[in-house]
Design a protein around this motif. Structure first.
Motif, PDB file in Angstrom:
ATOM      1  N   SER A 144       0.834  -1.204   0.000  1.00 36.14           N
ATOM      2  CA  SER A 144       0.000   0.000   0.000  1.00 36.14           C
ATOM      3  C   SER A 144       0.869   1.254   0.000  1.00 36.14           C
ATOM      4  O   SER A 144       2.041   1.221   0.375  1.00 36.14           O
ATOM      5  CB  SER A 144      -0.938  -0.004   1.209  1.00 36.14           C
ATOM      6  N   TRP A 145       0.266   2.369  -0.423  1.00 39.87           N
ATOM      7  CA  TRP A 145       0.988   3.645  -0.550  1.00 39.87           C
ATOM      8  C   TRP A 145       0.055   4.778  -0.163  1.00 39.87           C
ATOM      9  O   TRP A 145      -1.032   4.918  -0.718  1.00 39.87           O
ATOM     10  CB  TRP A 145       1.457   3.805  -1.996  1.00 39.87           C
ATOM     11  N   ASP A 146       0.470   5.590   0.830  1.00 36.59           N
ATOM     12  CA  ASP A 146      -0.388   6.682   1.306  1.00 36.59           C
ATOM     13  C   ASP A 146       0.003   8.039   0.730  1.00 36.59           C
ATOM     14  O   ASP A 146      -0.504   9.070   1.163  1.00 36.59           O
ATOM     15  CB  ASP A 146      -0.379   6.734   2.835  1.00 36.59           C
ATOM     16  N   GLY A 147       0.895   8.037  -0.240  1.00 37.73           N
ATOM     17  CA  GLY A 147       1.365   9.274  -0.833  1.00 37.73           C
ATOM     18  C   GLY A 147       2.730   9.696  -0.334  1.00 37.73           C
ATOM     19  O   GLY A 147       3.400  10.519  -0.969  1.00 37.73           O
ATOM     20  N   MET A 148       3.166   9.118   0.806  1.00 39.58           N
ATOM     21  CA  MET A 148       4.475   9.447   1.355  1.00 39.58           C
ATOM     22  C   MET A 148       5.287   8.202   1.708  1.00 39.58           C
ATOM     23  O   MET A 148       6.476   8.139   1.447  1.00 39.58           O
ATOM     24  CB  MET A 148       4.323  10.328   2.609  1.00 39.58           C
ATOM     25  N   ARG A 149       4.634   7.228   2.307  1.00 37.30           N
ATOM     26  CA  ARG A 149       5.328   6.007   2.706  1.00 37.30           C
ATOM     27  C   ARG A 149       4.493   4.798   2.308  1.00 37.30           C
ATOM     28  O   ARG A 149       3.270   4.864   2.186  1.00 37.30           O
ATOM     29  CB  ARG A 149       5.588   5.972   4.217  1.00 37.30           C
ATOM     30  N   ALA A 150       5.196   3.679   2.141  1.00 41.33           N
ATOM     31  CA  ALA A 150       4.534   2.424   1.763  1.00 41.33           C
ATOM     32  C   ALA A 150       4.508   1.459   2.937  1.00 41.33           C
ATOM     33  O   ALA A 150       5.278   1.586   3.901  1.00 41.33           O
ATOM     34  CB  ALA A 150       5.252   1.781   0.578  1.00 41.33           C
ATOM     35  N   SER A 151       3.614   0.491   2.845  1.00 45.19           N
ATOM     36  CA  SER A 151       3.551  -0.614   3.814  1.00 45.19           C
ATOM     37  C   SER A 151       3.401  -1.908   3.036  1.00 45.19           C
ATOM     38  O   SER A 151       2.790  -1.938   1.962  1.00 45.19           O
ATOM     39  CB  SER A 151       2.378  -0.447   4.775  1.00 45.19           C
ATOM     40  N   LEU A 152       3.951  -2.971   3.585  1.00 43.66           N
ATOM     41  CA  LEU A 152       3.791  -4.305   3.016  1.00 43.66           C
ATOM     42  C   LEU A 152       3.070  -5.166   4.041  1.00 43.66           C
ATOM     43  O   LEU A 152       3.522  -5.293   5.182  1.00 43.66           O
ATOM     44  CB  LEU A 152       5.146  -4.918   2.672  1.00 43.66           C
ATOM     45  N   HIS A 153       1.950  -5.737   3.623  1.00 46.06           N
ATOM     46  CA  HIS A 153       1.112  -6.507   4.530  1.00 46.06           C
ATOM     47  C   HIS A 153       1.091  -7.973   4.107  1.00 46.06           C
ATOM     48  O   HIS A 153       0.885  -8.290   2.934  1.00 46.06           O
ATOM     49  CB  HIS A 153      -0.322  -5.971   4.527  1.00 46.06           C
ATOM     50  N   CYS A 154       1.298  -8.854   5.075  1.00 46.53           N
ATOM     51  CA  CYS A 154       1.186 -10.295   4.865  1.00 46.53           C
ATOM     52  C   CYS A 154      -0.106 -10.764   5.529  1.00 46.53           C
ATOM     53  O   CYS A 154      -0.267 -10.619   6.748  1.00 46.53           O
ATOM     54  CB  CYS A 154       2.394 -11.018   5.451  1.00 46.53           C
ATOM     55  N   LEU A 155      -1.037 -11.287   4.724  1.00 44.35           N
ATOM     56  CA  LEU A 155      -2.356 -11.670   5.223  1.00 44.35           C
ATOM     57  C   LEU A 155      -2.597 -13.162   5.062  1.00 44.35           C
ATOM     58  O   LEU A 155      -1.946 -13.837   4.254  1.00 44.35           O
ATOM     59  CB  LEU A 155      -3.459 -10.905   4.462  1.00 44.35           C
ATOM     60  N   SER A 156      -3.560 -13.645   5.809  1.00 51.39           N
ATOM     61  CA  SER A 156      -4.008 -15.024   5.668  1.00 51.39           C
ATOM     62  C   SER A 156      -4.936 -15.143   4.467  1.00 51.39           C
ATOM     63  O   SER A 156      -5.856 -14.342   4.302  1.00 51.39           O
ATOM     64  CB  SER A 156      -4.751 -15.461   6.935  1.00 51.39           C
ATOM     65  N   CYS A 157      -4.686 -16.148   3.626  1.00 48.94           N
ATOM     66  CA  CYS A 157      -5.591 -16.383   2.498  1.00 48.94           C
ATOM     67  C   CYS A 157      -6.930 -16.941   2.982  1.00 48.94           C
ATOM     68  O   CYS A 157      -7.927 -16.863   2.267  1.00 48.94           O
ATOM     69  CB  CYS A 157      -4.968 -17.372   1.512  1.00 48.94           C
ATOM     70  N   GLY A 158      -6.935 -17.508   4.177  1.00 47.21           N
ATOM     71  CA  GLY A 158      -8.152 -18.121   4.690  1.00 47.21           C
ATOM     72  C   GLY A 158      -9.225 -17.122   5.066  1.00 47.21           C
ATOM     73  O   GLY A 158     -10.384 -17.269   4.677  1.00 47.21           O
ATOM     74  N   ASP A 159      -8.848 -16.067   5.821  1.00 44.87           N
ATOM     75  CA  ASP A 159      -9.855 -15.123   6.295  1.00 44.87           C
ATOM     76  C   ASP A 159      -9.441 -13.661   6.156  1.00 44.87           C
ATOM     77  O   ASP A 159     -10.185 -12.761   6.550  1.00 44.87           O
ATOM     78  CB  ASP A 159     -10.198 -15.414   7.759  1.00 44.87           C
ATOM     79  N   GLY A 160      -8.247 -13.403   5.607  1.00 42.36           N
ATOM     80  CA  GLY A 160      -7.815 -12.024   5.403  1.00 42.36           C
ATOM     81  C   GLY A 160      -7.191 -11.370   6.618  1.00 42.36           C
ATOM     82  O   GLY A 160      -6.815 -10.190   6.548  1.00 42.36           O
TER      83      GLY A 160
END
Length: 380
Positions: free
Chosen positions: A289-305
């Motif tokens: 994700s990108w908020d216009g200034m900094r990014a984030s990387l998210h690791c989620l479960s495929c089962g329920d998010g």
């Protein structure tokens, strides 16, 4: 805050911002904004360096060709490099800016698209699909008004492109002809993903669709989002979609379900997404994700998010891809980061144990205080 480097198998540098990353069977290939290309082996040892004309936009590999090679769109060109040593095989200048590239596994056909952007209209006014043989000879070039946003090439040499406006729908090209398919005429395709014969498209309306088995129809898989689909990934079972609203949603790639399996708000526009190796015993979903200034990387479960872990405060992520037990990330600060399934899971387990130990330590003073109060009560 978790540091992404602490979870990485290796971290390597490009001379400029990493714009494209490709995972081979064991190797990692990357290109940057200045046209530099590099390859590393599975342990992170650099194998070769090469150069293209300009920013590397996309890469594709022909792993069964003899010898195997890499193709890349860069600047106004499509270029082909020997996968073993990075030596230039051939290059061809395209009309306009080069965009997408695909090749058959055996390397007998290479497809590339280019587009012309008109500043006066603030839009793309013409695109061309170029077809080459394995030696770089042009077999045909077909211009049309729409820009393709996803390109797939099957083993028989049939190319299918998902189009934007004005006509939308699909464009199909073979060695002999190029044909427009008038599908979803008022709903531009903005992105797509293909794996093992399954192709998924993301539309401006928020619809996620699947290319039919015949290759000439679209089936709606999910129409539950109001925002356009700008990023898409698929593993053949689940499709992962994201957009400017910051919501990542999972959709069944097959079957009759026409609604999301789950959705998760990651707090900012989703630039890239991928489906990856198992984390905590189930497949993982990844969203940048990108908020216009900094990014984030998210690791989620495929089962329920649910979110396993988020890495925040990153430079913008330009490339996010996965293959088997690896996930690769290309960042604006020139880093190329490779994650490995076994190591990543060990790091998560160690982090959870550390958190538990910290909780136990933080509870120790309160336990001592409670014990002292009980002793005082007994003495009283």
């Amino acid at each position: 805050m978790a540091s992404l480097e602490d979870y990485a198998w290796f971290v390597r540098q490009m001379p400029a911002a990493a714009s494209s990353v490709l995972l081979g069977r064991t190797r990692v290939y990357a290109g940057d904004w200045d046209g530099n290309l590099r390859a590393w082996d599975s342990e992170g040892e650099r194998i070769w360096d090469s150069e293209a004309q300009d920013r590397v936009e996309r890469m594709a590999g022909a792993s069964d060709a003899e010898p195997p090679f890499i193709c890349a769109t860069a600047g106004a060109e499509v270029v082909s490099f020997d996968a073993a040593n990075g030596e230039l095989r051939w290059r061809h200048t395209l009309g306009g800016s080069s965009d997408l590239v695909a090749c058959t596994d055996d390397g007998t056909r290479i497809l590339a698209t280019s587009s012309v952007y008109e500043l006066e209209f603030n839009d793309f006014i013409e695109s061309t699909c170029w077809r080459f043989d394995g030696d770089g000879e042009v077999l045909r070039e077909d211009p049309f008004d729409e820009r393709p946003w996803h390109l797939l090439l099957d083993g028989k040499g049939l190319a299918t492109m998902g189009l934007g406006r004005p006509r939308c729908g699909l464009m199909q090209q073979t060695d002999d002809e190029c044909e427009h398919l008038q599908l979803s005429p008022d709903d531009p395709i903005l992105c797509g993903a293909t794996i093992d014969g399954t192709t998924i498209f993301g539309h401006a309306s928020g619809v996620v669709s699947r290319l039919g088995k015949s290759g000439s129809g679209l089936k709606t898989l999910d129409k539950g989002a109001e925002e356009s689909v700008l990023s898409l990934a698929c593993d053949g079972v689940i499709a992962l979609a994201g957009g400017d609203d910051g919501v990542v949603r999972a959709v069944a790639a097959k079957g009759r379900a026409r609604k999301s399996l789950w959705s998760q708000n990651v707090g900012a526009a989703v630039d890239e997404c991928a489906l990856g190796f198992e984390v905590a015993g189930e497949s993982s979903a990844w969203a940048a994700s990108w908020d216009g200034m900094r990014a984030s990387l998210h690791c989620l479960s495929c089962g329920d998010g649910s979110i396993h872990m988020s890495f925040e405060g990153l430079p913008r992520i330009r490339s996010l891809t996965s293959r088997a037990d690896r996930v690769a990330i290309g960042l604006d600060d020139c880093r190329v980061i490779l994650l490995n399934e076994a190591l990543f899971n060990r790091r998560i387990s160690a982090s959870e144990e550390t958190d538990e130990d910290s909780d136990n330590l933080s509870d120790e003073p309160s336990r001592r205080s409670a014990l002292q109060e009980r002793l005082r009560a007994l003495r009283g």
